[in-house]
Design a protein around this motif. Structure first.
Motif, mmCIF file in Angstrom:
data_model
loop_
_atom_site.group_PDB
_atom_site.id
_atom_site.type_symbol
_atom_site.label_atom_id
_atom_site.label_comp_id
_atom_site.label_asym_id
_atom_site.label_seq_id
_atom_site.Cartn_x
_atom_site.Cartn_y
_atom_site.Cartn_z
ATOM 1 N N ALA A 352 0.838 -1.209 0.000
ATOM 2 C CA ALA A 352 0.000 0.000 0.000
ATOM 3 C C ALA A 352 0.865 1.248 0.000
ATOM 4 O O ALA A 352 0.554 2.243 -0.675
ATOM 5 C CB ALA A 352 -0.930 -0.010 1.217
ATOM 6 N N GLU A 353 1.975 1.202 0.740
ATOM 7 C CA GLU A 353 2.883 2.348 0.766
ATOM 8 C C GLU A 353 3.560 2.524 -0.584
ATOM 9 O O GLU A 353 3.756 3.659 -1.056
ATOM 10 C CB GLU A 353 3.916 2.156 1.876
ATOM 11 C CG GLU A 353 4.731 3.379 2.222
ATOM 12 C CD GLU A 353 3.918 4.499 2.857
ATOM 13 O OE1 GLU A 353 4.494 5.573 3.086
ATOM 14 O OE2 GLU A 353 2.705 4.319 3.096
ATOM 15 N N MET A 354 3.907 1.418 -1.245
ATOM 16 C CA MET A 354 4.461 1.523 -2.591
ATOM 17 C C MET A 354 3.457 2.150 -3.551
ATOM 18 O O MET A 354 3.804 3.035 -4.344
ATOM 19 C CB MET A 354 4.860 0.136 -3.111
ATOM 20 C CG MET A 354 6.132 -0.425 -2.545
ATOM 21 S SD MET A 354 6.629 -1.984 -3.383
ATOM 22 C CE MET A 354 7.115 -1.374 -5.007
ATOM 23 N N ALA A 355 2.197 1.690 -3.471
ATOM 24 C CA ALA A 355 1.161 2.218 -4.366
ATOM 25 C C ALA A 355 0.862 3.675 -4.071
ATOM 26 O O ALA A 355 0.644 4.478 -4.987
ATOM 27 C CB ALA A 355 -0.107 1.373 -4.231
ATOM 28 N N ARG A 356 0.851 4.022 -2.792
ATOM 29 C CA ARG A 356 0.513 5.398 -2.394
ATOM 30 C C ARG A 356 1.593 6.385 -2.813
ATOM 31 O O ARG A 356 1.299 7.473 -3.327
ATOM 32 C CB ARG A 356 0.318 5.468 -0.882
ATOM 33 C CG ARG A 356 -0.163 6.814 -0.359
ATOM 34 C CD ARG A 356 -0.169 6.858 1.161
ATOM 35 N NE ARG A 356 1.183 6.842 1.711
ATOM 36 C CZ ARG A 356 1.960 7.915 1.821
ATOM 37 N NH1 ARG A 356 1.520 9.096 1.399
ATOM 38 N NH2 ARG A 356 3.164 7.829 2.327
ATOM 39 N N THR A 357 2.876 6.014 -2.609
ATOM 40 C CA THR A 357 3.973 6.947 -2.858
ATOM 41 C C THR A 357 4.542 6.843 -4.264
ATOM 42 O O THR A 357 5.248 7.756 -4.707
ATOM 43 C CB THR A 357 5.118 6.683 -1.869
ATOM 44 O OG1 THR A 357 5.636 5.358 -2.079
ATOM 45 C CG2 THR A 357 4.634 6.825 -0.430
ATOM 46 N N GLU A 358 4.270 5.711 -4.941
ATOM 47 C CA GLU A 358 4.838 5.436 -6.263
ATOM 48 C C GLU A 358 6.363 5.453 -6.207
ATOM 49 O O GLU A 358 7.033 5.805 -7.180
ATOM 50 C CB GLU A 358 4.321 6.418 -7.314
ATOM 51 C CG GLU A 358 2.801 6.325 -7.521
ATOM 52 C CD GLU A 358 2.311 7.234 -8.633
ATOM 53 O OE1 GLU A 358 3.086 8.107 -9.081
ATOM 54 O OE2 GLU A 358 1.160 7.056 -9.066
#
Length: 447
Positions: A352-358
């Motif tokens: 989720a952090e990867m998806a949120r921050t790109e």
């Protein structure tokens, strides 16, 4: 009341050898059933899950016989992750949950761990009471009160649906290529399906259990296999679970592994920014790296240390009202979501952090600089007490004196295997190597 049979994570040992025999499992099931039926009454219920070890069949049947003999109704979940047992114990209103697993250990070991009706692992005191019952005559139920057993076909599906609710509703994993290593263990179906349903391109490995290959050159204790898959497939990230899926290691796009300390640091910082980190505190064990402690202090956050074992982390979290904790070994406990370590939920939080921050995994997974840490294990025979040896004590004291102000020494018995764990941290790596080698040599001489 002390415990003799239970270790830091239930009862564990080599399959078909005391205490992991069918006879002991039957008696342990009967003792646990009698403990939870102290108030009499009817409709007492227990859920049993297991990982993929061959010996799980034997222990599952023996536990079922013992539990039903004291009037407990048994619901058999089949192969499911340990956190699924914690979740389903609560959701199915059971009095007791049982997981048959030796976690990250080889296939020839197995174990039995208990969960209370609240979904949390039993306390030391409750386990001691079960041991006391086990040592005496266990009163069976009257013939008309013997329990029933039935298979629950959708237990894994219920858990998977719950796991997806922990992932932010507004996010998807579209465009992310994810290697998931299930260690040929309990999450071999659940983990790839959840990731696929959330939109990821999934590369599953360690998903062909045969009863004897659990944790064999795969999973969170052998991340080289996942690292090779990440690099060869050009994946964005890798997630490596252990045999019962309550631990996780995460790998970046270059195949570099991040342990539980790095994962906890990322989550603690993020949750603190959002005002979600209760008490401004992360709970971890004495094994967590000094670098983690310094990272938190630099952000005005606190690290509370406990004895080794996720059960002790959870107890400290509940006692202090904290909601994030775990172990360097990969147990990540988020009591907003689960009652025990959940490798899949922790992996989803990172995704989720990867998806949120790109941002790439390599940016997110190396949050702080670690202080050089060295851990060596020395195996010993049952009945030996190497840490009581005068020479060993003296050598440990010498190391502590040399590392004062520069690092630390931690020597302990494993709670799950006959091992002495020798760990030290120091920024002077030559000194670190020398002191650990000296203690290991003293322990080896004593055993």
């Amino acid at each position: 009341m002390s415990r003799k049979l239970f270790g830091t994570d239930g009862v564990r040992g080599r399959a078909n050898t005391y205490p992991m025999t069918a006879e002991m499992a039957l008696r342990l099931g009967a003792a646990a059933g009698r403990f939870f039926r102290r108030d009499g009454g009817s409709a007492h219920r227990v859920v049993i899950g297991k990982d993929t070890r061959l010996s799980g069949y034997m222990l599952e049947n023996a536990l079922t016989a013992g539990l039903t003999s004291t009037g407990m109704n048994v619901l058999l979940l089949g192969p499911v992750p340990t956190p699924a047992v914690g979740f389903l114990t609560r959701s199915m209103r059971a009095d007791l949950g049982v997981m048959i697993s030796a976690s990250h250990n080889p296939h020839h070991d197995n174990g039995i761990k208990f969960f209370g009706p609240d979904g949390f692992k039993l306390s030391d005191e409750a386990e001691a009471e079960i041991e006391a019952i086990l040592e005496g005559e266990i009163a069976p139920a009257q013939p008309q009160n013997i329990g029933r057993a039935r298979r629950i076909e959708d237990g894994r599906g219920r858990y998977q649906e719950f796991v997806k609710t922990t992932f932010p509703a507004g996010l998807r994993l579209d465009g992310l290529k994810v290697v998931i290593d299930c260690a040929n263990g309990a999450a071999y179906k659940a983990a790839p399906e959840v990731l696929w349903e959330l939109g990821a391109e999934v590369i599953p490995i360690g998903v062909s259990p045969n009863g004897t290959n659990i944790n064999e050159r795969c999973g969170s204790t052998h991340t080289q296999t996942a690292a090779e898959a990440v690099v060869s497939h050009g994946a964005h990230v890798g997630i490596a679970l252990d045999g019962d899926a309550d631990r996780v290691m995460i790998l970046d796009q270059n195949g570099r592994t991040a342990d539980g300390d790095q994962i906890m640091a990322l989550l603690a910082a993020r949750w603190a920014e959002e005002g979600r980190l209760r008490g401004g505190t992360l709970v971890a064990t004495v094994m967590s790296n000094l670098g983690l402690e310094r990272f938190l202090q630099g952000r005005g956050l606190r690290l509370e240390r406990t004895a080794v074992g996720d059960r002790y982390v959870v107890e400290a979290m509940r006692r202090g009202g904290f909601n994030l904790g775990g172990e360097q070994s990969g147990h990540i406990v988020m009591t907003d979501y689960a009652t025990t370590g959940d490798g899949l939920v922790a992996g989803l939080q990172f995704l989720a952090e990867m998806a949120r921050t790109e941002r790439p995994a390599s940016d997110l997974l190396h949050t702080f600089e670690t202080v050089p840490q060295l851990l060596k294990n020395v195996r010993y025979e049952a009945g030996k007490q190497p840490l009581s040896d005068a020479t060993v004590k003296a050598r440990i004291a010498e190391a502590e004196a040399r590392l004062t102000g520069r690092g630390r020494v931690l020597i302990r018995k494993s709670g799950t295997e006959p091992l002495i764990r020798v760990m030290a941290e120091c920024e002077d790596e030559a000194l670190l190597q020398a002191e650990v080698a000296g203690i290991v040599a003293a322990v080896e001489a004593a055993v």
